[in-house]
Design a protein around this motif. Structure first.
Motif, PDB file in Angstrom:
ATOM      1  N   ASP A   1      -0.519 -26.851 -39.915  1.00  0.00           N
ATOM      2  CA  ASP A   1       0.370 -27.792 -40.599  1.00  0.00           C
ATOM      3  C   ASP A   1      -0.348 -28.503 -41.746  1.00  0.00           C
ATOM      4  OD1 ASP A   1       2.433 -27.113 -38.938  1.00  0.00           O
ATOM      5  OD2 ASP A   1       2.124 -28.795 -37.558  1.00  0.00           O
ATOM      6  N   ASP A   2      -1.619 -28.781 -41.574  1.00  0.00           N
ATOM      7  CA  ASP A   2      -2.376 -29.485 -42.610  1.00  0.00           C
ATOM      8  C   ASP A   2      -2.820 -28.549 -43.743  1.00  0.00           C
ATOM      9  OD1 ASP A   2      -2.220 -31.924 -41.266  1.00  0.00           O
ATOM     10  OD2 ASP A   2      -3.988 -31.444 -40.052  1.00  0.00           O
ATOM     11  N   PHE A   3      -3.060 -27.287 -43.403  1.00  0.00           N
ATOM     12  CA  PHE A   3      -3.562 -26.329 -44.399  1.00  0.00           C
ATOM     13  C   PHE A   3      -2.737 -25.046 -44.324  1.00  0.00           C
ATOM     14  CE2 PHE A   3      -7.162 -28.826 -42.694  1.00  0.00           C
ATOM     15  CZ  PHE A   3      -7.485 -29.548 -43.836  1.00  0.00           C
ATOM     16  N   PRO A   4      -1.482 -25.112 -44.740  1.00  0.00           N
ATOM     17  CA  PRO A   4      -0.583 -23.964 -44.568  1.00  0.00           C
ATOM     18  C   PRO A   4      -0.994 -22.731 -45.371  1.00  0.00           C
ATOM     19  CG  PRO A   4       0.434 -25.659 -45.929  1.00  0.00           C
ATOM     20  CD  PRO A   4      -0.798 -26.276 -45.338  1.00  0.00           C
ATOM     21  N   ALA A   5      -1.459 -22.919 -46.596  1.00  0.00           N
ATOM     22  CA  ALA A   5      -1.832 -21.761 -47.411  1.00  0.00           C
ATOM     23  C   ALA A   5      -3.004 -21.020 -46.780  1.00  0.00           C
ATOM     24  CB  ALA A   5      -2.193 -22.196 -48.832  1.00  0.00           C
ATOM     25  N   TYR A   6      -3.991 -21.788 -46.331  1.00  0.00           N
ATOM     26  CA  TYR A   6      -5.150 -21.163 -45.692  1.00  0.00           C
ATOM     27  C   TYR A   6      -4.739 -20.448 -44.413  1.00  0.00           C
ATOM     28  CZ  TYR A   6      -9.604 -20.542 -43.323  1.00  0.00           C
ATOM     29  OH  TYR A   6     -10.672 -19.987 -42.662  1.00  0.00           O
ATOM     30  N   SER A   7      -3.919 -21.090 -43.602  1.00  0.00           N
ATOM     31  CA  SER A   7      -3.517 -20.510 -42.321  1.00  0.00           C
ATOM     32  C   SER A   7      -2.743 -19.211 -42.518  1.00  0.00           C
ATOM     33  CB  SER A   7      -2.677 -21.508 -41.528  1.00  0.00           C
ATOM     34  OG  SER A   7      -3.419 -22.682 -41.265  1.00  0.00           O
ATOM     35  N   ASP A   8      -1.814 -19.210 -43.495  1.00  0.00           N
ATOM     36  CA  ASP A   8      -1.041 -17.996 -43.750  1.00  0.00           C
ATOM     37  C   ASP A   8      -1.967 -16.870 -44.226  1.00  0.00           C
ATOM     38  OD1 ASP A   8       1.304 -19.197 -43.004  1.00  0.00           O
ATOM     39  OD2 ASP A   8       1.971 -19.640 -45.058  1.00  0.00           O
ATOM     40  N   TYR A   9      -2.862 -17.213 -45.115  1.00  0.00           N
ATOM     41  CA  TYR A   9      -3.795 -16.192 -45.605  1.00  0.00           C
ATOM     42  C   TYR A   9      -4.643 -15.657 -44.455  1.00  0.00           C
ATOM     43  CZ  TYR A   9      -7.807 -14.009 -47.795  1.00  0.00           C
ATOM     44  OH  TYR A   9      -8.774 -13.107 -48.118  1.00  0.00           O
ATOM     45  N   TRP A  10      -5.146 -16.545 -43.634  1.00  0.00           N
ATOM     46  CA  TRP A  10      -6.020 -16.153 -42.520  1.00  0.00           C
ATOM     47  C   TRP A  10      -5.303 -15.199 -41.577  1.00  0.00           C
ATOM     48  CZ3 TRP A  10      -6.825 -16.177 -37.301  1.00  0.00           C
ATOM     49  CH2 TRP A  10      -8.158 -16.132 -36.860  1.00  0.00           C
TER      50      TRP A  10
ATOM     51  N   ASP B   1     -14.080 -10.244 -32.118  1.00  0.00           N
ATOM     52  CA  ASP B   1     -14.187 -11.264 -31.064  1.00  0.00           C
ATOM     53  C   ASP B   1     -14.350 -12.650 -31.683  1.00  0.00           C
ATOM     54  OD1 ASP B   1     -14.043  -9.343 -29.077  1.00  0.00           O
ATOM     55  OD2 ASP B   1     -16.223  -9.107 -28.970  1.00  0.00           O
ATOM     56  N   LEU B   2     -15.136 -12.718 -32.738  1.00  0.00           N
ATOM     57  CA  LEU B   2     -15.373 -13.993 -33.413  1.00  0.00           C
ATOM     58  C   LEU B   2     -14.083 -14.537 -34.011  1.00  0.00           C
ATOM     59  CD1 LEU B   2     -17.693 -15.944 -34.122  1.00  0.00           C
ATOM     60  CD2 LEU B   2     -17.936 -14.706 -36.284  1.00  0.00           C
ATOM     61  N   ILE B   3     -13.292 -13.651 -34.594  1.00  0.00           N
ATOM     62  CA  ILE B   3     -12.010 -14.067 -35.169  1.00  0.00           C
ATOM     63  C   ILE B   3     -11.092 -14.628 -34.095  1.00  0.00           C
ATOM     64  CG2 ILE B   3      -9.877 -13.149 -36.177  1.00  0.00           C
ATOM     65  CD1 ILE B   3     -11.586 -11.421 -37.984  1.00  0.00           C
ATOM     66  N   GLU B   4     -11.064 -13.969 -32.947  1.00  0.00           N
ATOM     67  CA  GLU B   4     -10.215 -14.453 -31.862  1.00  0.00           C
ATOM     68  C   GLU B   4     -10.679 -15.810 -31.352  1.00  0.00           C
ATOM     69  OE1 GLU B   4      -7.279 -13.272 -30.941  1.00  0.00           O
ATOM     70  OE2 GLU B   4      -7.636 -11.938 -32.642  1.00  0.00           O
ATOM     71  N   GLN B   5     -11.963 -16.050 -31.396  1.00  0.00           N
ATOM     72  CA  GLN B   5     -12.474 -17.368 -31.002  1.00  0.00           C
ATOM     73  C   GLN B   5     -12.008 -18.451 -31.970  1.00  0.00           C
ATOM     74  OE1 GLN B   5     -16.827 -16.306 -30.522  1.00  0.00           O
ATOM     75  NE2 GLN B   5     -16.587 -17.660 -28.762  1.00  0.00           N
ATOM     76  N   LEU B   6     -11.867 -18.088 -33.238  1.00  0.00           N
ATOM     77  CA  LEU B   6     -11.472 -19.059 -34.258  1.00  0.00           C
ATOM     78  C   LEU B   6      -9.966 -19.275 -34.328  1.00  0.00           C
ATOM     79  CD1 LEU B   6     -13.826 -17.949 -37.178  1.00  0.00           C
ATOM     80  CD2 LEU B   6     -14.001 -20.055 -35.846  1.00  0.00           C
ATOM     81  N   ARG B   7      -9.191 -18.330 -33.777  1.00  0.00           N
ATOM     82  CA  ARG B   7      -7.742 -18.373 -33.939  1.00  0.00           C
ATOM     83  C   ARG B   7      -7.117 -19.688 -33.451  1.00  0.00           C
ATOM     84  NH1 ARG B   7      -4.413 -14.500 -35.299  1.00  0.00           N
ATOM     85  NH2 ARG B   7      -5.981 -12.870 -34.901  1.00  0.00           N
ATOM     86  N   PRO B   8      -7.452 -20.204 -32.263  1.00  0.00           N
ATOM     87  CA  PRO B   8      -6.838 -21.466 -31.825  1.00  0.00           C
ATOM     88  C   PRO B   8      -7.110 -22.627 -32.786  1.00  0.00           C
ATOM     89  CG  PRO B   8      -7.905 -20.364 -29.987  1.00  0.00           C
ATOM     90  CD  PRO B   8      -8.321 -19.627 -31.219  1.00  0.00           C
ATOM     91  N   PHE B   9      -8.296 -22.666 -33.363  1.00  0.00           N
ATOM     92  CA  PHE B   9      -8.629 -23.722 -34.331  1.00  0.00           C
ATOM     93  C   PHE B   9      -7.748 -23.608 -35.568  1.00  0.00           C
ATOM     94  CE2 PHE B   9     -10.946 -24.762 -38.242  1.00  0.00           C
ATOM     95  CZ  PHE B   9     -11.173 -26.113 -38.050  1.00  0.00           C
ATOM     96  N   VAL B  10      -7.612 -22.389 -36.101  1.00  0.00           N
ATOM     97  CA  VAL B  10      -6.796 -22.193 -37.302  1.00  0.00           C
ATOM     98  C   VAL B  10      -5.339 -22.570 -37.025  1.00  0.00           C
ATOM     99  CG1 VAL B  10      -5.929 -20.478 -38.947  1.00  0.00           C
ATOM    100  CG2 VAL B  10      -8.326 -20.409 -38.206  1.00  0.00           C
ATOM    101  N   GLU B  11      -4.840 -22.214 -35.866  1.00  0.00           N
ATOM    102  CA  GLU B  11      -3.450 -22.544 -35.523  1.00  0.00           C
ATOM    103  C   GLU B  11      -3.253 -24.049 -35.432  1.00  0.00           C
ATOM    104  OE1 GLU B  11      -1.143 -20.494 -35.683  1.00  0.00           O
ATOM    105  OE2 GLU B  11      -2.292 -18.626 -35.700  1.00  0.00           O
ATOM    106  N   ARG B  12      -4.240 -24.769 -34.903  1.00  0.00           N
ATOM    107  CA  ARG B  12      -4.128 -26.233 -34.830  1.00  0.00           C
ATOM    108  C   ARG B  12      -4.098 -26.865 -36.214  1.00  0.00           C
ATOM    109  NH1 ARG B  12      -8.191 -25.868 -30.888  1.00  0.00           N
ATOM    110  NH2 ARG B  12      -9.695 -26.877 -32.309  1.00  0.00           N
ATOM    111  N   MET B  13      -4.759 -26.243 -37.174  1.00  0.00           N
ATOM    112  CA  MET B  13      -4.845 -26.795 -38.522  1.00  0.00           C
ATOM    113  C   MET B  13      -3.720 -26.305 -39.433  1.00  0.00           C
ATOM    114  SD  MET B  13      -7.550 -28.739 -38.524  1.00  0.00           S
ATOM    115  CE  MET B  13      -7.098 -29.160 -36.829  1.00  0.00           C
TER     116      MET B  13
END
Length: 241
Positions: free
Chosen positions: A199-208, A185-197
């Motif tokens: 473009d700025d942090f592609p390596a982190y987003s792909d890994y996440w 549930d916590l991961i799903e709460q964070l998902r929209p934030f990671v998606e917004r970021m």
């Protein structure tokens, strides 16, 4: 000259027992057990001598019949908790499994009493249970073939592994409000934030996106890191003359 507030020179384990007057209604062991129970329930933030006294139907001032002050009591509870750490016999299971058992047991105990993590380094661990853990650890690492300062360094690696993961596990428990919601549930709460970021942090987003579900199993991460530590120690031992 030692500081007036030196935690080591003023440690309960470094001075003789205080003389007691009168007949105590409770033993110091009972006071320590009650303190551990209260800390498990309320944490350090909710702990006080007054609340401890109320939990065992005794006045706060009567607590000082058994201990000099709150810091002395916290030293005693740290040692009480360390008494739960189990270390396998290296002679029976081999040094590697004994070292792994030490790290696993230490982590388990810290998860059971997560408040104690904040007391390490601020309250001396010099009691009989702490000394037993140190003695058994030295014995198993000596059996592995380590010597001198290597034993202390290797011990710090194993204990730091346990403390580090227990700290992260305790933080996850707080973040999920003690089980009211799941890590998923916590991961799903964070998902929209990671998606917004993204473009700025592609390596982190792909890994996440690809790997975050793997982090839902903290035991797997703990065992992976522990195995790598033990592999490194074995490699070092094998390279020695």
């Amino acid at each position: 000259m030692a500081s007036e507030n030196d935690p080591f020179t003023e440690s309960v384990w470094m001075r003789p027992g205080r003389p007691r007057r009168g007949r105590p209604q409770l033993s110091r062991e009972e006071i320590v057990a009650a303190a551990v129970a209260l800390l498990d329930a309320e944490g350090l933030e909710g702990f006080s001598m007054r609340r401890l006294g109320a939990s065992i139907s005794a006045g706060a001032t009567s607590m000082y019949f058994y201990v000099a002050n709150k810091d002395e009591l916290l030293e005693l509870v740290v040692d009480e908790v360390l008494g739960e750490v189990e270390i396998p016999d290296a002679g029976e299971v081999g040094w590697r499994e004994a070292a792994a058992g030490l790290a696993r047991s230490f982590r388990t105990v810290l998860l059971r009493h997560s408040w104690v993590i904040a007391l390490f380094g601020t309250h001396p661990a010099l009691g009989p249970n702490a000394m037993r853990v140190s003695d058994r650890t030295i014995a198993l690492l000596s059996a592995a073939g380590l010597s001198g300062a290597e034993i202390g360094w290797a011990s710090s690696l194993l204990v730091s592994q346990a403390i580090g993961y227990a700290t992260s596990d305790a933080a996850m428990k707080r973040a999920t409000r003690g089980g009211e919601k799941s890590p998923a549930d916590l991961i799903e709460q964070l998902r929209p934030f990671v998606e917004r970021m993204a473009d700025d942090f592609p390596a982190y987003s792909d890994y996440w996106r690809q790997n975050m579900p793997l982090h839902l199993d903290p035991d797997a991460g703990f065992e992976f890191a522990l195995d790598r530590i033990l592999d490194g120690l074995q490699s070092w031992i094998d390279r020695r003359p």
